[in-house]
Design a protein around this motif. Structure first.
Motif: not given
Lengths: 180, 127
Positions: A68, A71-72, A116-119, A121
């Motif tokens: 996480i 990501l940027q 982004n696909i987030i499940i 956290q």
């Protein structure tokens, strides 16, 4: 093309990133690349349209899982790879307008959208969508002052396949550093 | 069967006598009888399992990133499935699809479109 990419070509789809999301749901592996000759609903952030006629290069890459905190960095590294490719191949002086746009002569030549696909956290996968104005001769009136293409700037045809390959190899090299 | 065991420096003489109906265990001569086919009480174990289950049950959907709510796809009272798209969060100029990590029923959606949210803020409460 390097064998570590799986490239799926389309003539005309709504959006390469939307198609890539569908492929993820069908368990396609990271480094699957969706390419379309044109897009009927190409889009940037917040659904803003991306002019996507035949001639341009439109593709989305399914990326491996990323932390996480990293990501940027995906978008920034992608912008760097595109700018570097334009500089090396065509001796251009692109400007990176962080994090999403690449400019030539203050006009947009490429755009990047990371999704982004987030499940829970955690990001489970990311898709990077790229629109690069390569062989576009004309832009609609409302975009003429904001957008340009490599063909307009260089007055020459661009080999889309070659530039795609260079960007993908550059992306993989850069992004493998941050991927798990 | 006779043997000795040592627990914390104290030695115990153990004798086990077994027949068709019961097992007797003698500890230093004191007898403990166990009927065969006797139902073993398992309430304690069951309760423990239930507690673990409850603690693992997800009641809140939180955002792992600070950003702005771009779109909400669900509403109060709606039944959701695992992997269902709930919210798009715009963060750091990226679009983030927040999917459900559980199935359940939505008790309350705490956010609205264009609302700013902070990392770990609760977006949705489940029943």
């Amino acid at each position: 093309m390097e064998q570590s990419f799986k490239i799926i070509n389309f003539e005309n789809i709504a959006s390469t990133s939307e198609k890539a999301k569908e492929l993820v749901a069908e368990n396609f592996e990271p480094w699957t690349v969706v390419v379309s000759k044109e897009q009927s609903s190409g889009h940037g952030r917040k659904g803003e349209g991306w002019f996507s006629p035949v001639g341009g290069l439109y593709f989305s890459v399914i990326l491996p899982k990323t932390n996480i905190d990293d990501l940027q960095t995906i978008t920034n590294l992608t912008a760097f790879v595109i700018a570097q490719t334009l500089k090396n191949d065509f001796n251009l002086q692109p400007l990176i307008k962080l994090p999403n746009d690449i400019l030539l002569q203050e006009k947009k030549v490429a755009g990047i959208l990371t999704e982004n696909i987030i499940i829970g956290q955690n990001p489970v996968f990311s898709i990077i969508g790229i629109g690069l104005n390569t062989n576009i001769d004309n832009f609609p009136e409302e975009l003429k002052d904001k957008a340009t293409s490599l063909k307009i700037e260089l007055n020459q045809e661009i080999d889309n396949n070659q530039i795609l390959e260079e960007i993908l190899i550059g992306l993989k090299k850069q992004l493998e550093i941050i991927s798990q | 069967m006779n043997f000795k065991i040592k627990i914390k420096d104290k030695e115990y003489s153990i004798a086990i006598r077994e027949d068709k109906e019961k097992t007797d265990i003698l500890v230093d001569g004191k007898k403990y009888s166990f009927q065969k086919n006797q139902q073993v009480k398992t309430e304690e174990t069951k309760e423990k399992k239930n507690n673990i289950f409850e603690s693992e049950k997800i009641k809140e959907i939180k955002t792992p990133l600070s950003g702005i709510i771009s779109e909400i796809f669900v509403k109060q009272g709606e039944e959701i499935k695992f992997g269902q798209k709930l919210i798009i969060l715009s963060a750091m100029k990226m679009e983030n699809d927040i999917l459900s990590e559980t199935r359940g029923v939505i008790k309350k959606v705490l956010v609205t479109k264009d609302q700013k949210v902070k990392e770990n803020e609760i977006l949705i409460i489940l029943e």
